[in-house]
Design an enzyme around this catalytic site. Structure first.
Site, short mmCIF file in Angstrom:
data_model
loop_
_atom_site.label_atom_id
_atom_site.label_comp_id
_atom_site.label_asym_id
_atom_site.label_seq_id
_atom_site.Cartn_x
_atom_site.Cartn_y
_atom_site.Cartn_z
N SER A 96 0.82 -1.21 0.00
CA SER A 96 0.00 0.00 0.00
C SER A 96 0.85 1.27 0.00
CB SER A 96 -0.97 -0.03 1.18
OG SER A 96 -1.94 0.97 1.06
N ASP A 233 -2.15 6.16 -3.42
CA ASP A 233 -0.97 5.51 -2.86
C ASP A 233 -0.55 4.37 -3.80
OD1 ASP A 233 -3.21 4.00 -2.36
OD2 ASP A 233 -2.57 3.33 -0.38
N ASP A 237 -5.83 2.07 -3.09
CA ASP A 237 -7.00 1.89 -2.23
C ASP A 237 -7.33 3.19 -1.49
OD1 ASP A 237 -4.85 1.84 -0.46
OD2 ASP A 237 -5.69 0.25 0.80
#
Length: 449
Positions: A96, A233, A237
């Site tokens: 992430s 990012d 998400d």
């Protein structure tokens, strides 16, 4: 929290905590847990993602699982593909917003929601036992490759409609969102200017889309006189937003604005957020018929509460939004489309943002080894309850104490060796006073742990 899984799946330094050997075992564990079936696998742009994906797929195939490899894919696309291909689960190789030397593994349910802590605990049990499902040579799973991007865009265009065209700057941060987010905006009819849109594991900017990392986006919005800037990012998400004046819109403000828009779009209902969200959300959505429910930090907790309560929107003050009418996977790309629809219906974000109540929010991180976290939290809980004059206590995730004009959250990070302090107050002086006291308390607790 188990040995492998934290608040956002498995995450750590590549070839130290997260290795190809571990990915192979996770693949075997998922296949054993499912007893076969079909699994979608996607990955982000990190240099280690292909290696981990290959190992994971080998493990899945060895247990008889049919694997659909969608290759480079933002997490939202993996969640979408799970439902599109009627899979039993999905796995994303991603860390992430973490730095490029990190990577991770996150597992998703057939409904697009992340695996719950109980499900992850069962995967851990299988991992620890080493008792994996084994199939004979003629029952090994099949592997096929697919690209669900065209279908994702087609479905998104059915749900989001714009009356006008806008100039949108999209900063994908060299992450997986670069293969989808700018294209969706263009298909909506917008003029798109792309930044950091070439997929690369050598990220040009810090991946977390915040005011500091998005200074380039903000400048571009101002120079190009764009209507909005959208950023993601590493796995897209999350969403970060820069308004039409070139100012980064604080997460809390955007959370309130989009929650309010969802109430206008779908009618009154429940809004799910996390314990680290401030008072502004409640104050903004209440007149619109919104009821705020707070839960643990993490998209799986938000998605779980949305499903339980039939909520119309869920989000965290980190740019992580879940739109249940679309999917239970956090989706910064679809969120970007909704932001444009909100602008189209209600006007410029700079004007809308002025309607959101503003309080002073401060955040701090205190280093804390993972093995000390539990003991440190025991000490913090005891000392905080004695040291602060509070009216309300929420202990579903860390310790949150509230008064009428402030709140403080003490919480161990699920992905880093730190303790987090988040607080909010009506005045800057009060916020600074609370933070000074809170930091001192946490540092002492870590020392004693």
């Amino acid at each position: 929290m188990g040995r492998y899984f934290g608040t956002s799946g498995i995450r750590g330094l590549f070839n130290e905590c997260v290795t190809p050997e571990l990915a192979l075992k996770v693949g075997k564990a998922v296949g054993t847990y499912l007893g076969g079936g079909r699994v979608v696998v996607g990955m982000d742009t990190r240099t280690s993602s292909e290696t981990l994906k290959s190992a994971l797929i080998s493990g899945l195939l060895s247990t008889g699982v049919e694997v659909i490899d969608i290759g480079l894919a933002p997490t939202p696309l993996t969640g979408f593909a799970i439902k599109l291909y009627e899979a039993d689960a999905g796995v994303t190789i991603t860390a992430s917003h973490n730095p490029p030397e990190y990577n991770g593994i996150k597992v998703w349910q057939s409904n697009g929601m992340a695996y719950t802590p109980d499900m992850e605990a069962e995967l851990e049990r299988i991992l620890e036992s080493g008792n994996f499902r084994k199939v004979p040579w003629n029952e090994i799973g099949t592997l096929r490759r697919a690209d669900p991007r065209e279908e994702y865009i087609r479905k998104a265009l059915e749900m989001v409609k714009l009356n006008d065209s806008y100039t949108v700057v999209v900063d994908s941060g060299n992450g997986a969102g670069s293969i989808l987010s700018p294209y969706l905006q263009r298909e909506l009819g917008n003029k798109v200017i792309s930044l950091n849109s070439h997929p690369s594991g050598f990220f040009v900017r810090e991946l977390e889309p915040n005011a500091k990392s998005l200074s380039g986006l903000a400048k571009t919005v101002r120079v190009m006189k764009a209507d909005v800037g959208i950023a993601h990012d590493g796995d897209a998400d999350r969403i970060g937003v820069v308004d039409d004046e070139g100012n980064f819109v604080e997460y809390e403000v955007m959370l309130s604005l989009i929650a309010g828009y969802m109430l206008r779009k779908f009618g009154k209902g429940k809004i799910v957020t996390t314990v680290d969200a401030g008072f502004a959300l409640d104050d903004y959505v209440r007149p619109l018929g919104g009821e705020v429910i707070r839960t643990r930090v993490g998209d799986v907790a938000v998605a779980d509460e949305l499903a339980k309560h039939g909520g119309i929107f869920g989000g965290e003050p980190s740019g992580t939004w879940i739109i249940p009418q679309w999917n239970l996977t956090p989706d910064g790309i679809f969120a970007g489309a909704l932001v444009l629809e909100m602008i189209d219906r209600l006007g410029p974000i700079s004007e809308l943002a002025r309607e959101v109540p503003r309080y002073v929010t401060l955040r701090a991180k205190v280093p804390c080894p993972n093995e000390k976290k539990a003991k440190a939290m025991e000490i913090i809980a005891k000392e905080a309850l004695k040291s602060f004059d509070y009216e309300k206590l929420i202990d579903i995730d860390g310790i949150r104490i509230e008064n009428s004009d402030w709140w403080i959250l003490f919480r161990p990070s699920g992905t880093e060796p730190i303790m987090r302090i988040t607080l909010e107050a009506h005045t800057e002086d009060k916020a600074k006073e609370l933070m000074e006291k809170a930091e001192k308390l946490v540092k002492e607790a870590v020392r004693r742990a």
